[in-house]
Scaffold this active site. Structure first.
Site, PDB file in Angstrom:
ATOM      1  N   TYR A  14       0.899  -1.435  -0.083  1.00 57.07           N
ATOM      2  CA  TYR A  14      -0.076  -0.011   0.039  1.00 57.07           C
ATOM      3  C   TYR A  14       0.876   1.330   0.025  1.00 57.07           C
ATOM      4  O   TYR A  14       0.449   2.430  -0.124  1.00 57.07           O
ATOM      5  CB  TYR A  14      -0.912   0.133   1.322  1.00 57.07           C
ATOM      6  CG  TYR A  14      -1.706  -1.031   1.291  1.00 57.07           C
ATOM      7  CD1 TYR A  14      -3.121  -1.027   0.356  1.00 57.07           C
ATOM      8  CD2 TYR A  14      -1.748  -2.150   2.285  1.00 57.07           C
ATOM      9  CE1 TYR A  14      -3.922  -2.170   0.818  1.00 57.07           C
ATOM     10  CE2 TYR A  14      -2.617  -3.115   2.634  1.00 57.07           C
ATOM     11  CZ  TYR A  14      -3.668  -3.070   1.716  1.00 57.07           C
ATOM     12  OH  TYR A  14      -4.634  -4.174   1.843  1.00 57.07           O
ATOM     13  N   HIS A  19      -4.243   6.631  -1.101  1.00 56.95           N
ATOM     14  CA  HIS A  19      -4.746   6.623  -0.182  1.00 56.95           C
ATOM     15  C   HIS A  19      -3.671   6.837   1.287  1.00 56.95           C
ATOM     16  O   HIS A  19      -4.202   7.224   2.379  1.00 56.95           O
ATOM     17  CB  HIS A  19      -5.422   5.258   0.390  1.00 56.95           C
ATOM     18  CG  HIS A  19      -6.767   5.344   0.942  1.00 56.95           C
ATOM     19  ND1 HIS A  19      -7.592   6.477   1.119  1.00 56.95           N
ATOM     20  CD2 HIS A  19      -7.697   4.586   1.585  1.00 56.95           C
ATOM     21  CE1 HIS A  19      -8.707   6.363   1.651  1.00 56.95           C
ATOM     22  NE2 HIS A  19      -8.665   5.083   2.039  1.00 56.95           N
ATOM     23  N   TYR A  64      -5.243  -0.044   9.876  1.00 62.33           N
ATOM     24  CA  TYR A  64      -5.721   0.018   8.712  1.00 62.33           C
ATOM     25  C   TYR A  64      -6.571   1.273   8.740  1.00 62.33           C
ATOM     26  O   TYR A  64      -7.102   1.782   9.714  1.00 62.33           O
ATOM     27  CB  TYR A  64      -6.533  -1.471   8.188  1.00 62.33           C
ATOM     28  CG  TYR A  64      -5.329  -2.271   7.787  1.00 62.33           C
ATOM     29  CD1 TYR A  64      -4.991  -2.258   6.487  1.00 62.33           C
ATOM     30  CD2 TYR A  64      -5.048  -3.482   8.568  1.00 62.33           C
ATOM     31  CE1 TYR A  64      -3.936  -3.328   6.003  1.00 62.33           C
ATOM     32  CE2 TYR A  64      -4.238  -4.453   8.335  1.00 62.33           C
ATOM     33  CZ  TYR A  64      -3.543  -4.290   6.945  1.00 62.33           C
ATOM     34  OH  TYR A  64      -2.688  -5.044   6.768  1.00 62.33           O
ATOM     35  N   ASN A  66      -9.780   2.391   7.970  1.00 58.30           N
ATOM     36  CA  ASN A  66     -10.875   2.318   8.488  1.00 58.30           C
ATOM     37  C   ASN A  66     -10.982   2.391  10.097  1.00 58.30           C
ATOM     38  O   ASN A  66     -12.024   2.720  10.846  1.00 58.30           O
ATOM     39  CB  ASN A  66     -12.066   1.221   8.070  1.00 58.30           C
ATOM     40  CG  ASN A  66     -12.154   1.000   6.593  1.00 58.30           C
ATOM     41  OD1 ASN A  66     -11.585   2.300   5.722  1.00 58.30           O
ATOM     42  ND2 ASN A  66     -13.053   0.320   6.267  1.00 58.30           N
ATOM     43  N   ASP A  91      -5.927  12.037   2.475  1.00 57.74           N
ATOM     44  CA  ASP A  91      -6.274  12.259   1.113  1.00 57.74           C
ATOM     45  C   ASP A  91      -7.595  12.760   0.956  1.00 57.74           C
ATOM     46  O   ASP A  91      -8.542  12.363   1.833  1.00 57.74           O
ATOM     47  CB  ASP A  91      -6.198  10.950   0.305  1.00 57.74           C
ATOM     48  CG  ASP A  91      -6.782   9.988   0.928  1.00 57.74           C
ATOM     49  OD1 ASP A  91      -6.813   9.425   2.120  1.00 57.74           O
ATOM     50  OD2 ASP A  91      -7.815   9.418   0.146  1.00 57.74           O
ATOM     51  N   ASN A 112     -13.297   7.178   5.418  1.00 58.69           N
ATOM     52  CA  ASN A 112     -13.385   6.172   6.552  1.00 58.69           C
ATOM     53  C   ASN A 112     -12.530   6.211   7.763  1.00 58.69           C
ATOM     54  O   ASN A 112     -12.849   6.183   8.934  1.00 58.69           O
ATOM     55  CB  ASN A 112     -13.661   4.892   6.056  1.00 58.69           C
ATOM     56  CG  ASN A 112     -14.493   4.631   5.102  1.00 58.69           C
ATOM     57  OD1 ASN A 112     -15.785   4.980   5.531  1.00 58.69           O
ATOM     58  ND2 ASN A 112     -14.476   3.554   4.096  1.00 58.69           N
TER      59      ASN A 112
END
Length: 243
Positions: A14, A19, A64, A66, A91, A112
């Site tokens: 990632y 993100h 993560y 969320n 972002d 989120n």
């Protein structure tokens, strides 16, 4: 004390996602101000240092996106901070790539990570929103935010993150508007320099730039009519008939 949380997802797969621009921003701050090495605490990676005489804790949640609020909330309670002592970098789909805005409070805008922080910390904290642009359709949002920045994107992204770090002292001192203005001016200057550099390297085969609408509207000097030849004879007959 100030807590600056950059949002993203942990894991090498990632690391260059749109993100993860929050992670990239705090990494640049860490490098610029020579903060301590990253350590694990509060379900996050943390690093500390000083900016403008203010103690600053950098935080990258490892829960993560969320569940970002779990890490931010835990650090907030441990250091007995208020939401006013927190800055979150993330972002923003609703800003064009390269645009940066700072705001306090407000809605999550569907983000989120922000929703999670609101749930754990309230929403009266400052947010640095960095534009990544919006894809053409809602169905493409997930692939867009989890897609990597391209090589071309890094031409605006890297200078923007550097400018963010360079001017962070203004934000630490509560000069949010001046912080945004400085970054906006730096971004405009970078864009102008890119255009100048591009023009210097044009070759003879390059197509000329389109003229402005003002230049296009200027009257052009009429071409002289031929004095002899078939065209001249035809014009003479035409004007004679009109007489």
């Amino acid at each position: 004390m100030l807590l600056i949380a950059g949002l993203g997802n942990p894991g090498i797969e990632y690391q260059d996602n749109r993100h993860n621009i929050g992670f990239m921003a705090v990494d640049e701050i860490n490098r610029k101000y020579k903060f301590s090495s990253w350590n694990k605490k509060f379900n996050a990676l943390i690093s500390s240092g000083t900016i403008e005489g203010e103690k600053v804790l950098l935080l990258k949640p490892q829960t993560y996106m969320n569940l970002s609020g779990q890490a931010v909330g835990e650090a907030m309670r441990f250091y007995k901070l208020q939401p006013e002592n927190i800055i979150v970098i993330h972002d923003e789909l609703d800003l064009v790539p390269g645009k940066l805005r700072v705001k306090t409070g407000g809605s999550s805008g569907g983000h989120n990570g922000i929703k999670s922080i609101d749930a754990h910390c309230g929403n009266n904290y400052r947010r640095i929103r960095i534009g990544i642009g919006h894809p053409p359709s809602k169905e493409q949002v997930t692939n867009h935010v989890l897609g990597n920045f391209s090589k071309a994107d890094h031409e605006w992204l890297d200078p923007l993150l550097q400018s963010l770090a360079d001017n962070l002292g203004l934000l630490v001192n509560g000069k949010d508007s001046l912080f945004m203005n400085r970054i906006s001016l730096a971004h405009e200057s970078e864009t102008i320099n890119e255009h100048k550099t591009g023009n210097e390297h044009k070759t003879a085969g390059d197509k000329p730039k389109s003229q402005s609408h003002i230049r296009q509207a200027r009257p052009h000097k009429a071409k002289e009519l031929p004095a002899t030849g078939p065209m001249a004879d035809m014009l003479k007959k035409l004007f004679k008939n009109n007489d």
